[in-house]
Design a protein around this motif. Structure first.
Motif, PDB file in Angstrom:
ATOM      1  N   ARG A  15      50.041  36.558  40.444  1.00  0.00           N
ATOM      2  CA  ARG A  15      49.508  35.188  40.494  1.00  0.00           C
ATOM      3  C   ARG A  15      49.763  34.542  39.140  1.00  0.00           C
ATOM      4  O   ARG A  15      50.019  35.219  38.144  1.00  0.00           O
ATOM      5  CB  ARG A  15      48.010  35.167  40.806  1.00  0.00           C
ATOM      6  N   ALA A  20      43.634  32.576  37.518  1.00  0.00           N
ATOM      7  CA  ALA A  20      42.859  33.820  37.601  1.00  0.00           C
ATOM      8  C   ALA A  20      41.408  33.600  38.030  1.00  0.00           C
ATOM      9  O   ALA A  20      40.839  34.439  38.730  1.00  0.00           O
ATOM     10  CB  ALA A  20      42.897  34.569  36.271  1.00  0.00           C
ATOM     11  N   THR A  22      40.266  31.262  40.037  1.00  0.00           N
ATOM     12  CA  THR A  22      40.109  30.617  41.343  1.00  0.00           C
ATOM     13  C   THR A  22      40.934  31.217  42.466  1.00  0.00           C
ATOM     14  O   THR A  22      40.729  30.884  43.629  1.00  0.00           O
ATOM     15  CB  THR A  22      40.487  29.126  41.241  1.00  0.00           C
ATOM     16  N   LYS A  23      41.862  32.106  42.157  1.00  0.00           N
ATOM     17  CA  LYS A  23      42.787  32.596  43.177  1.00  0.00           C
ATOM     18  C   LYS A  23      42.985  34.104  43.038  1.00  0.00           C
ATOM     19  O   LYS A  23      43.223  34.604  41.938  1.00  0.00           O
ATOM     20  CB  LYS A  23      44.124  31.866  43.000  1.00  0.00           C
ATOM     21  N   GLU A  24      42.904  34.814  44.160  1.00  0.00           N
ATOM     22  CA  GLU A  24      43.153  36.254  44.114  1.00  0.00           C
ATOM     23  C   GLU A  24      44.651  36.507  43.991  1.00  0.00           C
ATOM     24  O   GLU A  24      45.472  35.649  44.291  1.00  0.00           O
ATOM     25  CB  GLU A  24      42.592  36.938  45.366  1.00  0.00           C
ATOM     26  N   MET A  25      44.999  37.692  43.523  1.00  0.00           N
ATOM     27  CA  MET A  25      46.409  38.059  43.427  1.00  0.00           C
ATOM     28  C   MET A  25      46.989  38.156  44.831  1.00  0.00           C
ATOM     29  O   MET A  25      46.319  38.547  45.776  1.00  0.00           O
ATOM     30  CB  MET A  25      46.569  39.388  42.704  1.00  0.00           C
ATOM     31  N   GLN A  26      48.278  37.794  44.935  1.00  0.00           N
ATOM     32  CA  GLN A  26      48.971  37.798  46.219  1.00  0.00           C
ATOM     33  C   GLN A  26      49.982  38.938  46.252  1.00  0.00           C
ATOM     34  O   GLN A  26      50.701  39.171  45.269  1.00  0.00           O
ATOM     35  CB  GLN A  26      49.704  36.472  46.425  1.00  0.00           C
ATOM     36  N   TYR A 107      47.526  46.862  35.473  1.00  0.00           N
ATOM     37  CA  TYR A 107      47.452  45.415  35.300  1.00  0.00           C
ATOM     38  C   TYR A 107      48.257  45.007  34.080  1.00  0.00           C
ATOM     39  O   TYR A 107      48.190  45.663  33.044  1.00  0.00           O
ATOM     40  CB  TYR A 107      45.993  44.977  35.126  1.00  0.00           C
ATOM     41  N   THR A 142      41.176  49.397  41.404  1.00  0.00           N
ATOM     42  CA  THR A 142      40.869  48.090  41.980  1.00  0.00           C
ATOM     43  C   THR A 142      40.574  48.216  43.462  1.00  0.00           C
ATOM     44  O   THR A 142      41.065  49.137  44.130  1.00  0.00           O
ATOM     45  CB  THR A 142      42.030  47.098  41.750  1.00  0.00           C
ATOM     46  N   THR A 145      40.522  42.740  48.494  1.00  0.00           N
ATOM     47  CA  THR A 145      39.746  41.796  49.284  1.00  0.00           C
ATOM     48  C   THR A 145      40.177  41.990  50.741  1.00  0.00           C
ATOM     49  O   THR A 145      41.245  42.569  51.001  1.00  0.00           O
ATOM     50  CB  THR A 145      40.040  40.338  48.853  1.00  0.00           C
ATOM     51  N   ASP A 147      41.501  39.870  52.745  1.00  0.00           N
ATOM     52  CA  ASP A 147      42.812  39.237  52.937  1.00  0.00           C
ATOM     53  C   ASP A 147      43.933  40.092  52.365  1.00  0.00           C
ATOM     54  O   ASP A 147      45.001  40.219  52.961  1.00  0.00           O
ATOM     55  CB  ASP A 147      42.845  37.850  52.294  1.00  0.00           C
ATOM     56  N   GLN A 148      43.703  40.693  51.198  1.00  0.00           N
ATOM     57  CA  GLN A 148      44.720  41.554  50.603  1.00  0.00           C
ATOM     58  C   GLN A 148      44.935  42.789  51.468  1.00  0.00           C
ATOM     59  O   GLN A 148      46.067  43.222  51.667  1.00  0.00           O
ATOM     60  CB  GLN A 148      44.316  41.955  49.183  1.00  0.00           C
TER      61      GLN A 148
END
Length: 188
Positions: A15, A20, A22-26, A107, A142, A145, A147-148
């Protein structure tokens, strides 16, 4: 006994660093290869008392290969090269977990340094994206989510409509503790 880790279970998520909060990693979709290559150069100086070794800082090469696609993260990676955008990248091994059910991860922060695009007439378009990693990658664990998790491995759905009220479409995923039972056809 040690377990052999599978390359297909090692995935890259990314991402924009500015997103960082407001948005989760894609997940970078349709990955065909991922290279994570931390290294440290060394030098040796001969002295009258014997060799004295020195080492440099860790440098990390990160490269992902994937089938070119129309996902938002694929577009962001290419645009990040032109804009010099700082990125967050995380390598996740989905075949190694701790006792809390979290996955092993590395990371990093850095920028896209190259985005090679191959478009042969008889094959799918492919991308080879390299990153310039800042500092030293951080090792940890980690969780995904929902969605992930769905991006990594689609989840079981039933036959009904999938809605906000029923995200599983009336289905229940298989568990080893519920093997079901035989049912006689009705009317016999």
């Amino acid at each position: 006994m040690a377990k052999v880790l599978k390359g297909e279970k090692t995935l890259l998520f990314a991402r924009k660093h500015a997103d960082a909060a407001t948005k989760e990693m894609q997940l970078v979709p349709y990955q065909t290869g991922l290279t994570f290559d931390p290294s440290r150069d060394g030098d040796s100086t001969a002295t009258k008392s014997g060799s004295v070794n020195t080492t440099s800082s860790v440098e990390t090469d990160l490269e992902v290969n994937f089938l070119n696609n129309t996902s938002a993260i694929a577009d962001e990676l290419l645009q990040a090269l032109f804009d010099g955008t700082e990125m967050d990248m995380e390598i996740v091994r989905t075949d190694r977990q701790n006792d809390d059910g979290e996955y092993e991860a590395w990371y990093m922060q850095g920028s896209v340094s190259e985005d090679s695009n191959d478009n042969d007439a008889d094959d799918s378009s492919t991308r080879d994206v390299s990153f310039a990693v800042d500092g030293t990658p951080k090792h940890g664990w980690t969780a995904f989510t929902p969605d992930q998790q769905a991006d990594v491995d689609y989840l079981f759905k039933g036959l009904a409509a999938v809605t906000d009220v029923d995200e599983n479409g009336g289905g229940t995923a298989w568990t080893d503790t519920d093997n079901g039972k035989s049912v006689e056809p009705s009317g016999k």
